[in-house]
Design an enzyme around this catalytic site. Structure first.
Site, PDB file in Angstrom:
ATOM      1  N   ASP A   7     -87.362 -23.092  39.630  1.00 42.74           N
ATOM      2  CA  ASP A   7     -85.934 -22.829  39.765  1.00 42.74           C
ATOM      3  C   ASP A   7     -85.145 -24.117  39.545  1.00 42.74           C
ATOM      4  OD1 ASP A   7     -83.755 -21.159  40.277  1.00 42.74           O
ATOM      5  OD2 ASP A   7     -83.805 -21.538  42.429  1.00 42.74           O
ATOM      6  N   GLU A  64     -79.564 -19.624  34.215  1.00 46.69           N
ATOM      7  CA  GLU A  64     -78.718 -19.372  35.380  1.00 46.69           C
ATOM      8  C   GLU A  64     -77.270 -19.700  35.027  1.00 46.69           C
ATOM      9  OE1 GLU A  64     -81.887 -20.700  38.840  1.00 46.69           O
ATOM     10  OE2 GLU A  64     -80.313 -22.093  38.260  1.00 46.69           O
TER      11      GLU A  64
END
Length: 123
Positions: A7, A64
């Site tokens: 992430d 993202e």
């Protein structure tokens, strides 16, 4: 049966060393690069390079911070596998998800190829 994602790739504690040491399946490019890529050529180059690196390593890529259709088109042209952000949907209660899934579809404008002007300077 689980997949592992790195992430916020490109910031904080994420690094290339993780890609060598861990059996990861996916990179999630940090929103700080994705959200600025329309206006900042360096961010766009980082996003493009990260997508290419991940694909060369057999990983999928999630962007993202996907906020606009223009960014969506650019990411699609660069081969990004998935996106996450307000352009797709805002957070919603679980009770609303099923109805949203039935209504949602890829907008026609996004499905088309990105204009050449979006890709200028990345080659």
């Amino acid at each position: 049966g689980l997949q592992i994602s790195v992430d916020d790739f490109g910031t904080g504690y994420s690094s290339l060393a993780y890609l060598k040491r861990l059996a990861v399946d996916e990179l999630k490019i940090d929103k700080s690069f994705v959200m600025a890529m329309e206006a900042d050529l360096d961010d766009a180059k980082i996003v493009r390079s990260t997508i290419e690196l991940a694909h060369n390593l057999g990983l999928s890529v999630v962007a993202e911070g996907l906020e606009t259709e223009r960014t969506w088109k650019l990411l699609a042209a660069l081969g990004c596998n998935e996106g996450q952000g307000y352009c797709i949907a805002r957070p919603m209660p679980e009770a609303q998800l099923a109805a949203w899934l039935e209504r949602w579809g890829l907008p026609d404008e996004v499905a088309q190829d990105a204009p050449a002007s979006l890709l200028a300077g990345l080659g």
